[in-house]
Structures are given as structure tokens and as C-alpha cells.
Design an enzyme around this catalytic site. Structure first.
Site, PDB file in Angstrom:
ATOM      1  N   ILE A   1     -36.739 100.926  64.883  1.00 17.52           N
ATOM      2  CA  ILE A   1     -36.805 101.413  66.269  1.00 17.52           C
ATOM      3  C   ILE A   1     -35.549 102.206  66.645  1.00 17.52           C
ATOM      4  O   ILE A   1     -35.583 103.015  67.576  1.00 17.52           O
ATOM      5  CB  ILE A   1     -37.015 100.198  67.219  1.00 17.52           C
TER       6      ILE A   1
ATOM      7  N   ASN B   1     -28.963  92.788  55.155  1.00 17.18           N
ATOM      8  CA  ASN B   1     -27.885  92.036  55.774  1.00 17.18           C
ATOM      9  C   ASN B   1     -28.227  90.555  55.740  1.00 17.18           C
ATOM     10  O   ASN B   1     -29.337  90.167  56.090  1.00 17.18           O
ATOM     11  CB  ASN B   1     -27.697  92.488  57.229  1.00 17.18           C
TER      12      ASN B   1
ATOM     13  N   HIS C   1     -35.262  91.208  55.726  1.00 19.67           N
ATOM     14  CA  HIS C   1     -35.749  92.590  55.696  1.00 19.67           C
ATOM     15  C   HIS C   1     -34.820  93.441  54.853  1.00 19.67           C
ATOM     16  O   HIS C   1     -33.611  93.203  54.804  1.00 19.67           O
ATOM     17  CB  HIS C   1     -35.862  93.184  57.099  1.00 19.67           C
TER      18      HIS C   1
ATOM     19  N   HIS D   1     -33.610  97.345  54.574  1.00 18.47           N
ATOM     20  CA  HIS D   1     -33.580  98.669  55.193  1.00 18.47           C
ATOM     21  C   HIS D   1     -33.728  99.706  54.079  1.00 18.47           C
ATOM     22  O   HIS D   1     -33.072  99.603  53.038  1.00 18.47           O
ATOM     23  CB  HIS D   1     -32.241  98.919  55.875  1.00 18.47           C
TER      24      HIS D   1
HETATM   25  P1  AMP Z   1     -30.280  93.760  60.887  1.00 20.74           P
HETATM   26  O1  AMP Z   1     -28.981  94.018  61.587  1.00 20.74           O
HETATM   27  O2  AMP Z   1     -30.194  93.992  59.405  1.00 20.74           O
HETATM   28  O3  AMP Z   1     -30.873  92.427  61.255  1.00 20.74           O
HETATM   29  O4  AMP Z   1     -31.256  94.890  61.401  1.00 20.74           O
HETATM   30  C1  AMP Z   1     -32.254  94.709  62.346  1.00 20.74           C
HETATM   31  C2  AMP Z   1     -32.907  96.052  62.555  1.00 20.74           C
HETATM   32  O5  AMP Z   1     -34.119  95.836  63.262  1.00 20.74           O
HETATM   33  C3  AMP Z   1     -32.088  97.047  63.377  1.00 20.74           C
HETATM   34  O6  AMP Z   1     -31.892  98.224  62.599  1.00 20.74           O
HETATM   35  C4  AMP Z   1     -32.967  97.312  64.609  1.00 20.74           C
HETATM   36  O7  AMP Z   1     -32.906  98.644  65.052  1.00 20.74           O
HETATM   37  C5  AMP Z   1     -34.348  96.945  64.088  1.00 20.74           C
HETATM   38  N1  AMP Z   1     -35.326  96.544  65.088  1.00 20.74           N
HETATM   39  C6  AMP Z   1     -35.165  95.623  66.079  1.00 20.74           C
HETATM   40  N2  AMP Z   1     -36.299  95.485  66.787  1.00 20.74           N
HETATM   41  C7  AMP Z   1     -37.210  96.321  66.213  1.00 20.74           C
HETATM   42  C8  AMP Z   1     -38.569  96.630  66.490  1.00 20.74           C
HETATM   43  N3  AMP Z   1     -39.250  96.047  67.486  1.00 20.74           N
HETATM   44  N4  AMP Z   1     -39.191  97.534  65.711  1.00 20.74           N
HETATM   45  C9  AMP Z   1     -38.520  98.131  64.698  1.00 20.74           C
HETATM   46  N5  AMP Z   1     -37.247  97.881  64.378  1.00 20.74           N
HETATM   47  C10 AMP Z   1     -36.593  96.995  65.138  1.00 20.74           C
END
Ligand code: AMP
Length: 122
Positions: A34, A91, A104, A106
Site C-alpha cells: 500500500i 523483516n 511476509h 517484500h
Molecule cells: P514490515 O515493516 O516488513 O512489517 O512491512 C509491512 C508492510 O505492509 C509495509 O511496507 C506496509 O506499507 C504494508 N502494508 C500495511 N498495510 C497494508 C495493506 N492493507 N495492504 C498492503 N500493504 C500494506
């Protein structure tokens, strides 16, 4: 720590909130981040309830691990970034600043991604 079934990616998996889907199979769901940090920034998540890399690598079945890693490769191919290259990143925990407690990966691509690591907190 117990897996939080109300984290945002669990809600996406249950279809309670929308996502821009890139790929889905038995083991994984991939969707656009997002808040993209590169021209292409996709998240690949396993379907099982795993909090982080540590949890997933310790508890997931071999089929889940293999299926998930294959899905990451499939996403790179589908996004058309295999030839020019891409970066994957996961992460785990505080020092990495993990925000969402569902494992997850990236996938970043679409430009020269520069050097690997950012700056630490001041
Ligand atoms: P992390 O810091 O590795 O946990 O990354 C979490 C990621 O999730 C971040 O890059 C956010 O921008 C992404 N994120 C959070 N909410 C959503 C959502 N509803 N849809 C898509 N990505 C999201």
C-alpha cells in the site's frame, strides 16, 4: 507470542479487507504494498498463521516452505522483473522494524535498488 488473528494480513487473507492481488495459490498470496518503496513493491505472504521468519522457518511444513518460496519466484517472473533483477527482504522483530506480525517477503524492483541497508535509528 501467539499469532494475532486480527493483524492486517490475516484480514486480507480472510477477504475482510481488499488488496491488489498479483498471485494466489495453495500456499501464498501476493499483493501490491500500500506504500510502495520502489516502482514495483509486492508482498508475498504464506497462507498459514506464522508471525515472522523465525516462526515460519521453525513451524511451517516442508510443503508450506517449498510452496511459499516457489510462489516468491513465480511473482518475480509474473512481474517481469526477473531479467533486470529484484530484491527480496523479510523483516523479523524489533531491530528490523517489522510492522505487521504475519510473515511476509517484500519483492522490490523496477529500478536500480541501490545499496542494501538503510541507516540505523539516531
Ligand atoms: P514490515 O515493516 O516488513 O512489517 O512491512 C509491512 C508492510 O505492509 C509495509 O511496507 C506496509 O506499507 C504494508 N502494508 C500495511 N498495510 C497494508 C495493506 N492493507 N495492504 C498492503 N500493504 C500494506
Amino acid at each position: 507470542m501467539a499469532y494475532d488473528t486480527n493483524n492486517i494480513f490475516a484480514k486480507i487473507l480472510r477477504g475482510e479487507i481488499p488488496c491488489k492481488k498479483v498471485h494466489e495459490d495453495e500456499f501464498a498470496l501476493a499483493f501490491h504494498d500500500i506504500n510502495p518503496q520502489a516502482p514495483i513493491h509486492v508482498l508475498v505472504i504464506p497462507k498459514g498463521p506464522y508471525e515472522s521468519m523465525a516462526d515460519f522457518s521453525a513451524k511451517a511444513t516442508e510443503a508450506e516452505i517449498a510452496g511459499f518460496i516457489r510462489a516468491v519466484g513465480t511473482v518475480g517472473r509474473q512481474l517481469g522483473i526477473e531479467t533486470n533483477g529484484y530484491r527480496i527482504l523479510a523483516n523479523h522483530g524489533h531491530d528490523s522494524r517489522q510492522e505487521v506480525p504475519h510473515f511476509h517477503i517484500h519483492v522490490f524492483g523496477g529500478r536500480d535498488l541501490g545499496s542494501m541497508l538503510g541507516k540505523p535509528r539516531a
